[in-house]
Write a protein that holds these residues in place. Structure first.
Motif, mmCIF file in Angstrom:
data_model
loop_
_atom_site.group_PDB
_atom_site.id
_atom_site.type_symbol
_atom_site.label_atom_id
_atom_site.label_comp_id
_atom_site.label_asym_id
_atom_site.label_seq_id
_atom_site.Cartn_x
_atom_site.Cartn_y
_atom_site.Cartn_z
ATOM 1 N N GLU A 1 0.819 -1.213 0.000
ATOM 2 C CA GLU A 1 0.000 0.000 0.000
ATOM 3 C C GLU A 1 0.853 1.263 0.000
ATOM 4 O OE1 GLU A 1 -3.378 -0.071 2.670
ATOM 5 O OE2 GLU A 1 -3.331 -2.259 2.716
ATOM 6 N N VAL A 2 1.954 1.213 -0.748
ATOM 7 C CA VAL A 2 2.782 2.406 -0.891
ATOM 8 C C VAL A 2 2.936 2.763 -2.368
ATOM 9 C CG1 VAL A 2 4.068 2.080 1.236
ATOM 10 C CG2 VAL A 2 4.911 1.035 -0.853
ATOM 11 N N ASP A 3 1.981 2.278 -3.164
ATOM 12 C CA ASP A 3 2.026 2.568 -4.597
ATOM 13 C C ASP A 3 1.573 4.000 -4.828
ATOM 14 O OD1 ASP A 3 2.172 2.470 -7.277
ATOM 15 O OD2 ASP A 3 0.511 1.086 -7.588
ATOM 16 N N PRO B 1 -0.837 -0.962 8.170
ATOM 17 C CA PRO B 1 -0.332 -0.329 6.957
ATOM 18 C C PRO B 1 -0.218 1.187 7.086
ATOM 19 C CG PRO B 1 -2.033 -1.929 6.427
ATOM 20 C CD PRO B 1 -2.003 -1.803 7.920
ATOM 21 N N GLU B 2 -0.948 1.752 8.023
ATOM 22 C CA GLU B 2 -0.900 3.207 8.207
ATOM 23 C C GLU B 2 0.499 3.717 8.533
ATOM 24 O OE1 GLU B 2 -3.780 4.815 10.949
ATOM 25 O OE2 GLU B 2 -5.309 3.457 10.140
ATOM 26 N N PRO C 1 4.460 7.615 5.694
ATOM 27 C CA PRO C 1 5.680 8.376 5.344
ATOM 28 C C PRO C 1 6.412 7.766 4.152
ATOM 29 C CG PRO C 1 5.584 7.983 7.710
ATOM 30 C CD PRO C 1 4.474 7.185 7.101
ATOM 31 N N VAL C 2 6.340 6.457 4.037
ATOM 32 C CA VAL C 2 6.986 5.797 2.902
ATOM 33 C C VAL C 2 6.310 6.208 1.603
ATOM 34 C CG1 VAL C 2 7.567 3.584 1.839
ATOM 35 C CG2 VAL C 2 7.657 3.832 4.334
ATOM 36 N N ARG C 3 4.991 6.301 1.666
ATOM 37 C CA ARG C 3 4.246 6.746 0.482
ATOM 38 C C ARG C 3 4.699 8.135 0.069
ATOM 39 N NH1 ARG C 3 -0.068 4.029 2.369
ATOM 40 N NH2 ARG C 3 -0.796 5.746 3.661
ATOM 41 N N ARG C 4 4.746 9.021 1.038
ATOM 42 C CA ARG C 4 5.182 10.389 0.726
ATOM 43 C C ARG C 4 6.593 10.396 0.148
ATOM 44 N NH1 ARG C 4 2.201 11.611 5.386
ATOM 45 N NH2 ARG C 4 3.989 11.342 6.768
ATOM 46 N N PHE C 5 7.459 9.632 0.765
ATOM 47 C CA PHE C 5 8.856 9.565 0.319
ATOM 48 C C PHE C 5 8.934 9.040 -1.110
ATOM 49 C CE2 PHE C 5 12.921 7.453 -0.208
ATOM 50 C CZ PHE C 5 13.815 8.362 0.335
#
Lengths: 182, 182
Positions: free
Chosen positions: A158-160, B114-115, B119-123
């Motif tokens: 869930e980091v797509d 998953p929350e 930060p990984v998503r933003r990165f």
DNA sequence: TTTACTGTACCGTCTGGACGGTAATGTCAA
DNA sequence: TTGACATTACCGTCCAGACGGTACAGTAAA
């Protein structure tokens, strides 16, 4: 026996994946799964005598569904060169179009213990062998395989963050790589 | 304050990653982490007032180390076209050579919920933006990025079955893709 | 009679985290 | 210089709740 039993088992498996998605893979509890599957805890334990067996089945199910979907795609284009990697690509696109949820059951299994992924390791190695035997350019096929794997794992985590345009651009480039028989 | 404090914190963070690897991401317990870090549980909770804060810090640490390593590589080749994707590739190779263990702390965080990966998503999104601004061929850069991401995630899941030869072949092909300025 | 459950009660273990200390270090006024 | 107090960096204990799993009695369909 077959019809009812299979249905119950599959309801439980699907519920487990759902619960894993909802509460986080680490917090998959038998109680929650039973409730979601509308089965008593006793009923759940009748089908899966332990949590480990449930997680095992989750992984197994994922693998067999993946295999079936891949084979289905491959039958549609028998004999073509690079048919396997091409099928994998098509399969991925289909999954996207149907916006299938990621295999969160597998995540729950790996969270419990990486050992549960041993069948996945075996499966991956076999797939790689088939891929190399089937491809006109091994390195290119591997890159396509890995890029797809990258997109899959981003979705799984869930980091797509790819935009639809980026996704399309990548997928068409990958398709071009597959078709360019080197 | 600075010297001792930082050391203790980092020992705890490292211990947490170790424990996650040993007992499975889902079974990371504060007791086990405290023991591994040679700190009492009270001491651990002094530095990280809750498990959530510990997991948050684990993700944050991973991201900042990743970022630092990437920047270090990029400084070595300032100004070159495609310097970012090239740096990422080099960084991955370096990680392999040093056989760095995968970021199991991040796995523990994602297992919990998953929350924690927000930060990984933003990165990732920022990285993608930088990548596109820096590349002479966006689609190719994306493919290289995704293929590397694929290899990373296979290692993270401990389902990597590539032979050293395959890895080398892929990596040199990826390097060629980066250098072939289209 | 077997298969496929349901429901309830229960047990032992593990876990997060609250809490109440305490020793060392630093600060600052008299 | 010294005594009073504050802050930092922990230690060790305790507890309520969650969880996996067992046991068992009952039931309804095939």
């Amino acid at each position: 026996m077959a019809a009812e039993k299979v249905t119950s088992r599959q309801r439980i498996l699907a519920a487990a994946a759902q619960v894993a998605r909802d509460v986080g893979p680490a917090h998959l509890s038998l109680d929650a799964v039973a409730q979601r599957a509308a089965v008593s805890k006793g009923g759940l334990l009748y089908h899966f005598p332990s949590k480990a067996k449930l997680l095992e089945a989750l992984v197994e199910q994922h693998l067999s569904e993946f295999d079936a979907a891949l084979n289905r795609k491959e039958e549609q284009q028998q004999g073509c060169p690079n048919s396997l990697i091409s099928s994998y690509l098509k399969m991925f696109v289909t999954e996207l179009e149907q916006s299938q949820p990621p295999a969160s059951g597998v995540l729950a299994a790996m969270a419990e213990s990486p050992e549960f992924l041993a069948p996945v390791r075996r499966f991956n190695r076999k797939l790689l062998d088939r891929l190399e035997a089937n491809s006109s350019n091994e390195a290119k096929a591997l890159i396509v395989y890995l890029a797809l794997e990258g997109m899959r794992s981003l979705r799984l985590f869930e980091v797509d963050v790819l935009t639809p345009e980026e996704r399309e651009s990548v997928l068409s480039s990958l398709a071009a790589m597959v078709e360019a028989t080197a």
